[in-house]
Write an enzyme that holds these catalytic residues in place. Structure first.
Site, mmCIF file in Angstrom:
data_model
loop_
_atom_site.group_PDB
_atom_site.id
_atom_site.type_symbol
_atom_site.label_atom_id
_atom_site.label_comp_id
_atom_site.label_asym_id
_atom_site.label_seq_id
_atom_site.Cartn_x
_atom_site.Cartn_y
_atom_site.Cartn_z
ATOM 1 N N SER A 10 -41.781 -40.787 -54.888
ATOM 2 C CA SER A 10 -42.260 -39.550 -55.503
ATOM 3 C C SER A 10 -41.303 -39.076 -56.583
ATOM 4 O O SER A 10 -41.375 -37.938 -57.028
ATOM 5 C CB SER A 10 -42.443 -38.475 -54.425
ATOM 6 N N SER A 238 -31.092 -31.495 -53.716
ATOM 7 C CA SER A 238 -32.507 -31.849 -53.788
ATOM 8 C C SER A 238 -32.771 -32.755 -54.974
ATOM 9 O O SER A 238 -31.955 -32.901 -55.871
ATOM 10 C CB SER A 238 -33.365 -30.591 -53.899
ATOM 11 N N LYS A 239 -33.962 -33.318 -54.938
ATOM 12 C CA LYS A 239 -34.350 -34.219 -56.011
ATOM 13 C C LYS A 239 -34.368 -33.505 -57.351
ATOM 14 O O LYS A 239 -34.366 -34.121 -58.393
ATOM 15 C CB LYS A 239 -35.741 -34.784 -55.727
ATOM 16 N N ARG A 240 -34.416 -32.184 -57.309
ATOM 17 C CA ARG A 240 -34.496 -31.451 -58.572
ATOM 18 C C ARG A 240 -33.193 -31.515 -59.357
ATOM 19 O O ARG A 240 -33.168 -31.324 -60.542
ATOM 20 C CB ARG A 240 -34.870 -29.993 -58.298
ATOM 21 N N GLU A 241 -32.103 -31.759 -58.643
ATOM 22 C CA GLU A 241 -30.839 -31.783 -59.363
ATOM 23 C C GLU A 241 -30.656 -33.115 -60.059
ATOM 24 O O GLU A 241 -30.158 -34.069 -59.506
ATOM 25 C CB GLU A 241 -29.694 -31.454 -58.408
#
Ligand code: GLU
Length: 303
Positions: A10, A238-241
């Protein structure tokens, strides 16, 4: 002995995913086992084939090899349907909307997980037929109300009751996508996986999987849940970083530099010096993995 990588494609792999993959791989390799790669790409809204290809390229770059696969869950839907049939009458349709579930599950547990209150558990065939005219149902499993006991490889004895945490959990979404708990249980049993090493955010899911595997008459693996990486303020990485995803990490480090820094963080070596993944194999049995979290200092992976 057989372990697995089971990534969801993802997005780009993140430092936290890399740490879990490294530990799962070290555990398998230190036992002379086989590694299976399974791409968990069931959710078409979130998963993309190109992410899966990049993921495999990133694992290869790190030196984290596998012996079997990739298997793609999106090509195994028939097996999940067969498992649903095998579960028989303990699978039932649920017509609740997300809004209804939210309203019914107060007080909110605060962790994004709702305990299903059993609203559709005892609908009559007539009620089901009536509701099915206007809404496609999700499917839930009538989960046994019992304490599930298991011994986590790193965290020791555990006792959990699925009815207290999740209630009757989803096995297929209303859009027809098979749920994580079902697919992972079917696959771990079908692929003869004997050991699952993964992040401890999945610890609460383990009793769901043990119960499903038992109901499907499969052989359950041993589970080992490893600490999650967190920022100094306790937030989960998180993946957002973006600055800690594999794209950014590969710009900054060689595979040995990245593995060495992770090995230092995990307590496998005394200094954050470059070490290729395979040289860490003999050190793995010394890893201290019983903690909930590992704190990643701000600058540790930024230069
Ligand atoms: N596919 C899941 C994830 O990436 C992991 C599944 C598992 O290890 O059981 O979060």
């Amino acid at each position: 002995m057989r372990g697995r990588f089971a990534p969801s494609p993802s997005g780009r792999m993140h430092l936290g995913n890399v740490a879990c993959a490294l530990l799962a791989w070290l555990s398998v390799r230190s036992q002379g086992g086989e590694m299976v790669l399974r791409i968990e790409d069931l959710d078409p809204d979130r998963c993309r084939e190109e992410y899966a290809l990049t993921l495999m390229e990133d694992l290869t770059w790190l030196g984290l090899t596998w012996d079997e696969g990739p298997y793609w869950q999106s090509r195994r839907r028939d097996l999940y349907e067969k498992a649903l049939r095998a579960l028989g009458k303990d699978v039932y349709p649920c017509f609740c909307t997300r809004a209804q579930l939210h309203a019914a599950s107060a007080p909110h547990r605060g962790d994004g997980v709702f305990r299903y209150p059993g609203t559709c558990r005892n609908l009559t065939p007539k009620e089901i037929a009536e509701k099915a005219k206007t809404r496609a149902p999700a499917l839930r499993w009538r989960a046994p109300d019992e304490d599930v006991l298991f011994c986590d490889k790193f965290r020791g004895p555990q006792r959990m009751n699925v009815q207290e945490t999740f209630g009757d959990f989803l096995v297929r979404r209303s859009d027809g996508v098979h749920a994580y708990q079902l697919a992972v249980s079917v696959d771990d049993a079908a692929m003869g996986i004997t050991e699952v090493v993964r992040g401890n955010d999945l610890l609460p899911s383990t009793p769901c999987q043990l119960l499903l595997i038992r109901a499907l008459q499969g052989k359950a693996p041993v589970y080992g849940h490893v600490p999650l990486l967190v920022a100094p303020d306790g937030r989960r990485l998180s993946k957002r970083e973006r600055d800690l995803d594999m794209g950014a990490l590969r710009d900054r480090f060689s595979p040995a530099q990245l593995c060495g820094k992770l090995a230092y963080l995990l307590g496998l070596i005394d200094r954050p010096e470059p070490v290729p993944a395979k040289e860490l194999i003999p050190l793995f049995p010394g890893a201290d993995l019983h903690r909930d979290h590992l704190v990643v200092q701000d600058d540790m992976f930024l230069r």
